[in-house]
Design a protein around this motif. Structure first.
Motif, PDB file in Angstrom:
ATOM      1  N   LEU A 318       0.556  -1.023   0.211  1.00 31.21           N
ATOM      2  CA  LEU A 318       0.306   0.062   0.349  1.00 31.21           C
ATOM      3  C   LEU A 318       0.691   1.480   0.203  1.00 31.21           C
ATOM      4  O   LEU A 318       0.824   2.060  -1.256  1.00 31.21           O
ATOM      5  CB  LEU A 318      -1.039  -0.179   1.059  1.00 31.21           C
ATOM      6  CG  LEU A 318      -1.634   1.613   1.458  1.00 31.21           C
ATOM      7  CD1 LEU A 318      -2.472   1.521   0.221  1.00 31.21           C
ATOM      8  CD2 LEU A 318      -2.877   0.894   2.525  1.00 31.21           C
ATOM      9  N   THR A 319       1.861   1.111   0.985  1.00 28.35           N
ATOM     10  CA  THR A 319       2.628   2.518   1.390  1.00 28.35           C
ATOM     11  C   THR A 319       3.689   2.744  -0.055  1.00 28.35           C
ATOM     12  O   THR A 319       3.384   3.813  -1.071  1.00 28.35           O
ATOM     13  CB  THR A 319       3.734   2.449   1.989  1.00 28.35           C
ATOM     14  OG1 THR A 319       2.981   2.322   3.249  1.00 28.35           O
ATOM     15  CG2 THR A 319       4.442   3.412   2.461  1.00 28.35           C
ATOM     16  N   THR A 320       3.938   1.138  -0.771  1.00 29.93           N
ATOM     17  CA  THR A 320       4.928   1.786  -1.950  1.00 29.93           C
ATOM     18  C   THR A 320       3.691   2.016  -3.386  1.00 29.93           C
ATOM     19  O   THR A 320       4.312   2.369  -4.297  1.00 29.93           O
ATOM     20  CB  THR A 320       5.198   0.362  -2.212  1.00 29.93           C
ATOM     21  OG1 THR A 320       6.278   0.240  -1.120  1.00 29.93           O
ATOM     22  CG2 THR A 320       6.024   0.598  -3.949  1.00 29.93           C
ATOM     23  N   PHE A 321       2.831   1.359  -3.229  1.00 28.84           N
ATOM     24  CA  PHE A 321       2.155   1.834  -4.157  1.00 28.84           C
ATOM     25  C   PHE A 321       1.505   3.748  -4.180  1.00 28.84           C
ATOM     26  O   PHE A 321       1.953   3.829  -5.308  1.00 28.84           O
ATOM     27  CB  PHE A 321       0.414   1.261  -4.049  1.00 28.84           C
ATOM     28  CG  PHE A 321      -1.107   2.205  -5.015  1.00 28.84           C
ATOM     29  CD1 PHE A 321      -0.773   1.465  -6.620  1.00 28.84           C
ATOM     30  CD2 PHE A 321      -0.829   2.823  -4.452  1.00 28.84           C
ATOM     31  CE1 PHE A 321      -2.089   2.334  -6.604  1.00 28.84           C
ATOM     32  CE2 PHE A 321      -2.549   3.288  -5.361  1.00 28.84           C
ATOM     33  CZ  PHE A 321      -2.429   3.096  -6.428  1.00 28.84           C
ATOM     34  N   LEU A 322       1.162   4.517  -3.079  1.00 31.35           N
ATOM     35  CA  LEU A 322       0.954   5.420  -3.031  1.00 31.35           C
ATOM     36  C   LEU A 322       2.295   6.763  -3.251  1.00 31.35           C
ATOM     37  O   LEU A 322       2.267   7.737  -3.998  1.00 31.35           O
ATOM     38  CB  LEU A 322       0.366   5.559  -1.709  1.00 31.35           C
ATOM     39  CG  LEU A 322      -0.508   4.710  -1.070  1.00 31.35           C
ATOM     40  CD1 LEU A 322      -1.405   4.922   0.839  1.00 31.35           C
ATOM     41  CD2 LEU A 322      -1.986   5.218  -1.900  1.00 31.35           C
TER      42      LEU A 322
END
Length: 434
Positions: A318-322
């Motif tokens: 999730l963090t990498t995506f954002l």
């Protein structure tokens, strides 16, 4: 991919699933529209690709001179006539990442506005540039957005008799109208641009003594209800022409973004350092052919910025995506602005393209705003990937990942549908194709 590999984290993040499906559906539709336009002019992206799948090499290093226009006073839109109590609002979409409000007869973006106790002021947003930017008023900068990304809402000017939103000259009447009509007014700013343009939108702000007393040092703020970091100052005056003050200190307001000559000429934000003369320029060329026009020169910088800024450390999906989607979206926004800035004639001559470009700018900037709020909520920010000198942490790791392919299964009906011999319950497998 995030929907496929980390659905639990998506479901646990309020509103994110809607954002992701919005990205998939709206941007796929825009891809469809772009291909239609390319086909209409006899051009396709496949022209850049050889039979073996390789791409034509990029060439050319011609130095381009970019002209920087001088600042001028904003001009009112066709539907609005400015006066002492009518403020004709436009949006300078190029002035910052999200753009800044301009007011007819005022020079520059986010200008200070003077108002007098006892007077009612009409903030007219009927100009097409205001789409996706409903104005609000608050006692602190950024109002409903809070003082930080994802922060608590701050007090707004929203009492009965203080603020009234109107559509087509009449007070709003939807079920959620309340005292101000904001909850009828704001949703219409999400309408398709070509639909929204058909109406007129105004906000009537009355400077009551109560508003003055609640202000901080005689100052309140205008802001955008959809995009953050667009606030400007409203200075409250007394009948005698002197500033109204009270015992509360004025709140600090951030200064508008000041862009360098390259960003001004390109219509972009934050790409000057990635220009060929900048400290973070890319040796790689991202577009085939010689760079011999201002558009080509600017596009190289825009693409270089995304290429470098998407190199973020691998973290939770999730963090990498954002963290990657923020520069990815910023690239789309800057590309749309660049075309609007440098080839408006071709845009105007292409049916529907102007609406598409403004849609990219407004919707993807709003999603960037939402992504930053989510990152802030989990204690992470895109800035963590960037060192003080502007360089980015390298990506590491080359572990081989085994991806499991699920067996095909029969589709299951949704909760609202019961299949029968004559009722076909339809769903969409969003992963099955582009």
């Amino acid at each position: 991919m995030l929907l496929k590999t980390d659905l639990g984290a998506v479901a646990a993040t309020d509103g994110l699933e809607d954002i992701l499906y919005g990205i998939v559906s709206t941007q796929n539709f825009q891809i469809h529209q772009f291909r239609n336009i390319l086909s209409a002019v006899g051009d396709t992206h496949a022209q850049c690709q050889a039979a073996n799948g390789s791409y034509s090499p990029l060439t050319g290093d011609q130095q381009i001179t970019l002209e920087v226009p001088a600042a001028t006073a904003a001009v009112a839109g066709a539907k609005c006539t400015p006066s002492a109590t009518t403020l004709c609002m436009t949006l300078d979409v190029f002035a910052s990442e999200t753009g800044y409000y301009n007011f007819a007869t005022y020079t520059g973006s986010s200008p200070d506005i003077a108002v007098t106790i006892g007077q009612t002021y009409t903030f007219d947003q009927s100009d097409p540039t205001n789409w996706y930017h409903p104005v609000g008023f608050a006692y602190e900068p950024d109002g409903a957005h809070g003082s930080t990304w994802g922060g608590d809402e701050l007090d707004e000017v929203e009492g009965k008799g203080e603020l009234l939103y109107k559509i087509n000259g009449a007070a709003t009447t939807c079920d959620d109208a309340g005292d101000t009509g904001l909850d009828c007014y704001e949703p219409e700013f999400f309408y398709p641009r070509d639909v929204w343009i058909g109406a007129t939108y105004t906000a009537e702000l009355t400077i009551t003594q109560a508003v003055a007393d609640r202000s901080h040092g005689g100052v309140i703020y205008y802001f955008c209800h959809i995009h953050s970091k667009m606030s400007g100052k409203i200075q409250i005056m007394k009948d005698d022409g002197y500033k109204y003050t009270n015992a509360k200190p004025e709140k600090s307001l951030y200064s508008p973004v000041v862009r360098g000559s390259i960003d001004v000429a390109c219509g972009t934000t934050g790409v000057a350092d990635y220009h060929d003369e900048g400290g973070m320029a890319c040796a790689e060329r991202f577009v085939p052919g010689a760079i011999d026009t201002p558009f080509d020169d600017c596009l190289q910088a825009v693409d270089c910025a995304m290429n470098k800024e998407m190199h973020v450390p691998l973290k939770a999906p999730l963090t990498t995506f954002l963290e990657q989607m923020i520069p990815h979206h910023a690239n789309a926004v800057n590309m749309a602005k660049l075309l609007l800035k440098t080839d408006l004639g071709a845009v105007a001559a292409t049916d529907g393209l102007e609406d598409i470009l403004y849609g990219i700018v407004s919707t993807q900037n709003f999603q960037i705003h939402q992504f930053r709020n989510i990152l802030s909520a989990v204690g992470d920010t895109h800035a963590q990937c960037q060192a003080a000198n502007g360089s980015y942490s390298p990506l590491t790791g080359d572990q081989q990942i085994t991806l499991e392919v699920p067996a095909a299964t029969a589709a299951v009906a949704g909760a609202k549908c019961t299949p029968s011999a004559t009722t076909l319950c339809m769903t969409l497998d969003v992963f099955a194709s582009e």
